[in-house]
Design an enzyme around this catalytic site. Structure first.
Site, mmCIF file in Angstrom:
data_model
loop_
_atom_site.group_PDB
_atom_site.id
_atom_site.type_symbol
_atom_site.label_atom_id
_atom_site.label_comp_id
_atom_site.label_asym_id
_atom_site.label_seq_id
_atom_site.Cartn_x
_atom_site.Cartn_y
_atom_site.Cartn_z
ATOM 1 N N ASN A 13 37.911 7.767 21.415
ATOM 2 C CA ASN A 13 39.194 7.569 20.749
ATOM 3 C C ASN A 13 39.183 8.471 19.525
ATOM 4 O OD1 ASN A 13 41.131 6.674 18.789
ATOM 5 N ND2 ASN A 13 41.371 4.772 19.919
ATOM 6 N N GLU A 40 44.164 7.983 22.178
ATOM 7 C CA GLU A 40 44.910 8.013 20.921
ATOM 8 C C GLU A 40 45.025 9.449 20.397
ATOM 9 O OE1 GLU A 40 45.588 5.028 17.126
ATOM 10 O OE2 GLU A 40 43.655 4.971 18.164
ATOM 11 N N TYR A 110 43.706 3.753 27.482
ATOM 12 C CA TYR A 110 43.829 3.266 26.112
ATOM 13 C C TYR A 110 44.598 1.950 26.169
ATOM 14 C CZ TYR A 110 45.174 3.028 21.183
ATOM 15 O OH TYR A 110 45.368 2.609 19.883
ATOM 16 N N ASP A 156 39.042 3.512 25.435
ATOM 17 C CA ASP A 156 39.136 2.475 24.416
ATOM 18 C C ASP A 156 39.870 1.308 25.061
ATOM 19 O OD1 ASP A 156 39.581 0.835 22.294
ATOM 20 O OD2 ASP A 156 40.748 2.264 21.117
ATOM 21 N N ASN A 158 39.660 -1.788 23.979
ATOM 22 C CA ASN A 158 40.080 -2.680 22.899
ATOM 23 C C ASN A 158 39.674 -4.140 23.088
ATOM 24 O OD1 ASN A 158 41.238 -1.690 20.463
ATOM 25 N ND2 ASN A 158 42.849 -0.730 21.689
ATOM 26 N N ASP A 259 37.533 6.350 13.634
ATOM 27 C CA ASP A 259 36.802 5.097 13.430
ATOM 28 C C ASP A 259 36.012 4.693 14.676
ATOM 29 O OD1 ASP A 259 39.247 4.710 14.650
ATOM 30 O OD2 ASP A 259 39.809 2.943 13.490
ATOM 31 N N HIS A 260 36.130 5.477 15.734
ATOM 32 C CA HIS A 260 35.357 5.271 16.962
ATOM 33 C C HIS A 260 34.283 6.345 17.099
ATOM 34 C CE1 HIS A 260 38.205 2.422 19.076
ATOM 35 N NE2 HIS A 260 38.993 2.912 18.128
#
Length: 269
Positions: A13, A40, A110, A156, A158, A259-260
């Site tokens: 991501n 993303e 995603y 991702d 989630n 942040d990934h």
């Protein structure tokens, strides 16, 4: 073993492919996956930075993007075939793309994050997430019945499903990404196609394993309050084929990082 006998797949991501194109090319240069799946991307297709990616040796690109939100892409240094996208939940969100590389059908997802309130009655985003997972399970269940094609799912997703996929199981049970209702739906997707959780083949379920750390933490590495949101699954046709898995934690410390962290798996074919 010749390169043609393996498939090295990475997922990341990237949180804006244009903003972090130098991170993308650095990963390609330093780790040389056959295929890199991005989520993303936040980029319409006509503005996707293909020139820099092709200059890095990844001439085969398929993408599904939109302005400012979501977006997925597959970058490859080997030919890609049968590229397509699937829409979920009656929406036009760009959250899935697939293509075949070296005979392996690769799905890049995603999954919706789900907002902050884990109640589908009051939070439309959470309801969307649960519906998305339900539709994934249904789709892959039908696909399993049709063919035994080798498949890999990355992305991702989630959801951090296992107790040690989060920094604190007890404290996150009511936090979106680790709630029991999400984990149940996630497990239904896994069961629908008998998917193999590839990273957990190499890191036992009773050991912590993370791929995401919040931007809100001033020192993410010291606090290590992570979650495993980024996944790689393999179909039963690839049972025993996984050779290695890496979570590139160092990338979380690169300048202006996502942040990934990227996750890379290599398969023998």
């Amino acid at each position: 073993m010749p390169k043609s006998a393996t498939l090295k797949v990475a997922t990341w991501n990237i949180n804006s492919v244009r903003l972090r194109i130098n991170h993308v090319t650095r990963l390609l240069d330093e780790h040389a996956p056959d295929v890199l799946c991005l989520q993303e991307t936040k980029c319409p297709d006509d503005l996707f930075p293909e020139k820099a990616i092709k200059a890095a040796g990844y001439e085969h690109i398929v993408k599904s993007g939109q302005k400012g939100y979501h977006g997925v892409a597959i970058l490859s240094r080997v030919p890609l075939e049968n590229a397509s996208v699937k829409r979920f939940c009656g929406k036009e969100d760009c959250r899935h793309i697939q293509a075949t590389a070296k005979g392996v059908e690769i799905h890049n997802f995603y999954v919706p994050a789900g907002g902050d309130e884990p109640d589908p009655e009051v939070n439309e985003k959470f309801a969307h997430k649960l519906q998305f997972l339900d539709e994934m399970a249904d789709w892959f269940g039908k696909a399993k019945q049709k063919t035994t094609t080798p498949r890999v799912v990355v992305g991702d997703l989630n959801v951090a499903p296992l107790e040690h996929d989060v920094w604190s199981h007890k404290q996150l049970l009511k936090v979106v990404s680790h709630t029991p209702v999400e984990v149940e739906r996630f497990e239904q997707v896994l069961a629908a196609h008998d998917w193999i959780d590839v990273p957990r083949l190499f890191t036992p379920a009773d050991e912590k394993l993370f791929s995401w750390w919040s931007y809100r933490s001033k020192d993410w590495a010291a606090s290590n309050r992570g979650r495993r949101l980024d996944h790689i699954w393999a179909s039963q046709a690839l049972d025993g084929a996984a050779k290695s898995v890496q979570t590139l934690t160092d990338a979380r410390s690169w300048e202006k990082p996502s942040d990934h962290a990227p996750v890379i798996a290599e398969f023998a074919l």
